[in-house]
Scaffold this motif. Structure first.
Motif, PDB file in Angstrom:
ATOM      1  N   ILE A   1       0.859  -1.181   0.000  1.00  0.00           N
ATOM      2  CA  ILE A   1       0.000   0.000   0.000  1.00  0.00           C
ATOM      3  C   ILE A   1       0.895   1.230   0.000  1.00  0.00           C
ATOM      4  O   ILE A   1       1.819   1.334   0.804  1.00  0.00           O
TER       5      ILE A   1
ATOM      6  N   TYR B   1       3.666   0.611   2.636  1.00  0.00           N
ATOM      7  CA  TYR B   1       3.406  -0.321   3.719  1.00  0.00           C
ATOM      8  C   TYR B   1       3.244  -1.737   3.175  1.00  0.00           C
ATOM      9  O   TYR B   1       2.770  -1.925   2.047  1.00  0.00           O
TER      10      TYR B   1
ATOM     11  N   ASP C   1       0.866   5.463   0.211  1.00  0.00           N
ATOM     12  CA  ASP C   1       0.013   6.593   0.563  1.00  0.00           C
ATOM     13  C   ASP C   1       0.875   7.800   0.898  1.00  0.00           C
ATOM     14  O   ASP C   1       2.029   7.656   1.303  1.00  0.00           O
ATOM     15  N   CYS C   2       0.332   8.987   0.704  1.00  0.00           N
ATOM     16  CA  CYS C   2       1.016  10.237   1.046  1.00  0.00           C
ATOM     17  C   CYS C   2       0.194  11.007   2.067  1.00  0.00           C
ATOM     18  O   CYS C   2      -1.037  11.031   1.987  1.00  0.00           O
ATOM     19  N   SER C   3       0.883  11.630   3.022  1.00  0.00           N
ATOM     20  CA  SER C   3       0.229  12.444   4.037  1.00  0.00           C
ATOM     21  C   SER C   3       0.948  13.778   4.150  1.00  0.00           C
ATOM     22  O   SER C   3       2.154  13.865   3.918  1.00  0.00           O
TER      23      SER C   3
ATOM     24  N   ILE D   1      -3.228   2.051  -4.287  1.00  0.00           N
ATOM     25  CA  ILE D   1      -2.971   3.493  -4.229  1.00  0.00           C
ATOM     26  C   ILE D   1      -4.291   4.249  -4.329  1.00  0.00           C
ATOM     27  O   ILE D   1      -5.311   3.675  -4.717  1.00  0.00           O
ATOM     28  N   ASP D   2      -4.269   5.546  -3.979  1.00  0.00           N
ATOM     29  CA  ASP D   2      -5.482   6.353  -4.077  1.00  0.00           C
ATOM     30  C   ASP D   2      -5.430   7.241  -5.312  1.00  0.00           C
ATOM     31  O   ASP D   2      -4.488   7.185  -6.108  1.00  0.00           O
TER      32      ASP D   2
ATOM     33  N   ASP E   1       1.539  14.021  -5.036  1.00  0.00           N
ATOM     34  CA  ASP E   1       1.705  12.622  -4.626  1.00  0.00           C
ATOM     35  C   ASP E   1       2.373  11.819  -5.733  1.00  0.00           C
ATOM     36  O   ASP E   1       3.223  10.963  -5.483  1.00  0.00           O
TER      37      ASP E   1
ATOM     38  N   GLY F   1       5.639  10.395   1.816  1.00  0.00           N
ATOM     39  CA  GLY F   1       5.144   9.225   1.098  1.00  0.00           C
ATOM     40  C   GLY F   1       5.686   7.962   1.731  1.00  0.00           C
ATOM     41  O   GLY F   1       6.890   7.861   2.001  1.00  0.00           O
TER      42      GLY F   1
ATOM     43  N   LYS G   1       5.510  16.801   2.607  1.00  0.00           N
ATOM     44  CA  LYS G   1       4.691  15.677   2.145  1.00  0.00           C
ATOM     45  C   LYS G   1       5.496  14.402   2.391  1.00  0.00           C
ATOM     46  O   LYS G   1       6.655  14.297   1.983  1.00  0.00           O
TER      47      LYS G   1
ATOM     48  N   ILE H   1      -6.783   1.030  -7.814  1.00  0.00           N
ATOM     49  CA  ILE H   1      -6.925   2.477  -7.648  1.00  0.00           C
ATOM     50  C   ILE H   1      -8.357   2.866  -7.989  1.00  0.00           C
ATOM     51  O   ILE H   1      -8.918   2.364  -8.966  1.00  0.00           O
TER      52      ILE H   1
END
Length: 276
Positions: free
Chosen positions: A91, A139, A93-95, A183-184, A158, A136, A134, A205
């Motif tokens: 998985i 996981y 992801d970015c936050s 991914i999103d 992202d 990334g 940001k 996605i």
């Protein structure tokens, strides 16, 4: 470790770990210097051979390359010990990690923010400036183990971090193959998805509702999902789900049917393919 304050009981007073770093039992119990003893209360124990403040002040002096090497080494060791099998589901992801504008190297981005008015039930939309980074992360899907991390200014997309995170994860998974990537929508790029497919990596996605490929899939699902008609690119599966409404003696149990429709070989995403 949730934060610097939690470091002392978890790490700095761990005798096995501190001995591994070169401290002896006396230093772990009493510290390495007598500095600050006159200010220490009778019921205040030492944090360990060094203080959390000393650790924090020195962590920030490490270069980005040193931190990346440190993290990747840990990820490689954990992956070898904790992940079973030769194929791995990942998985990515970015936050956003928001800071103040005083952080050196932090990016800035303008975003719309909803503000509620005191005298009205309605919300106003205003533009605000956000500073920060940001982050990334890749996981392992089954264990939640982080496999790689990439930090960039918050104004980076992202999509710009995707291949850095994925390539580092592949390197850290020595001897294992990434089978699928979840991914999103922030990573939606037809050329990147095509490249994943050519590498033999499945991807999951969500599509955007205004995309033609999304509308085509819904149209096929609506046509073949319930009427029983056959189509070589449409697979229909049904599942009965029992739902409970209410609580205690007043609860009611009833059955609903969920229809899952899989649609393949859609050709209505123009950007899905090699560059150009």
């Amino acid at each position: 470790v949730e934060g610097m304050a939690a470091m002392s009981p978890l790490l700095l007073r761990d005798e096995s770990l501190m001995r591994l770093l070169g401290f002896n039992a006396h230093q772990i119990e009493n510290g390495t210097t007598r500095r600050g003893d006159h200010r220490r209360g009778p019921s205040t124990e030492r944090e360990g051979p060094v203080s959390t403040e000393a650790v924090a002040e020195n962590i920030v002096k490490l270069s980005v390359l040193a931190m990346a090497t440190f993290f990747n080494s840990i990820a490689q060791r954990c992956a070898a010990r904790c992940i079973q099998g030769d194929e791995v589901d990942v998985i990515i992801d970015c936050s956003d990690l928001e800071t103040t504008e005083k952080y050196e190297g932090a990016g800035r981005v303008r975003r719309k923010h909803k503000v509620k008015r005191r005298s009205s039930p309605f919300e106003d939309e205003v533009e605000i400036t956000i500073f920060g980074w940001k982050v990334g992360v890749a996981y392992h899907a089954d264990t939640g183990l982080p496999l790689s991390v990439c930090v960039a200014p918050i104004n980076r997309s992202d999509q710009a971090l995707f291949w850095t995170v994925l390539d580092d994860a592949r390197k850290n998974l020595k001897g294992k193959r990434i089978r699928s990537v979840v991914i999103d929508r922030g990573f939606f790029d037809g050329e990147d998805l095509w490249k994943l497919d050519q590498m033999g990596i499945e991807f999951v996605i969500p599509s955007r509702s205004n995309m033609r490929v999304h509308q085509d899939a819904l149209a096929l699902a609506a046509r073949y999902g319930r009427k029983g008609e056959q189509h070589e690119d449409v697979v229909v599966d049904q599942e009965d789900i029992h739902l409970v409404e209410g609580y205690g003696k007043a609860s009611k149990r009833h059955k609903v049917q969920t229809v899952l429709v899989g649609v393949s070989n859609l050709t209505s995403l123009d950007s899905y393919g090699p560059p150009g």
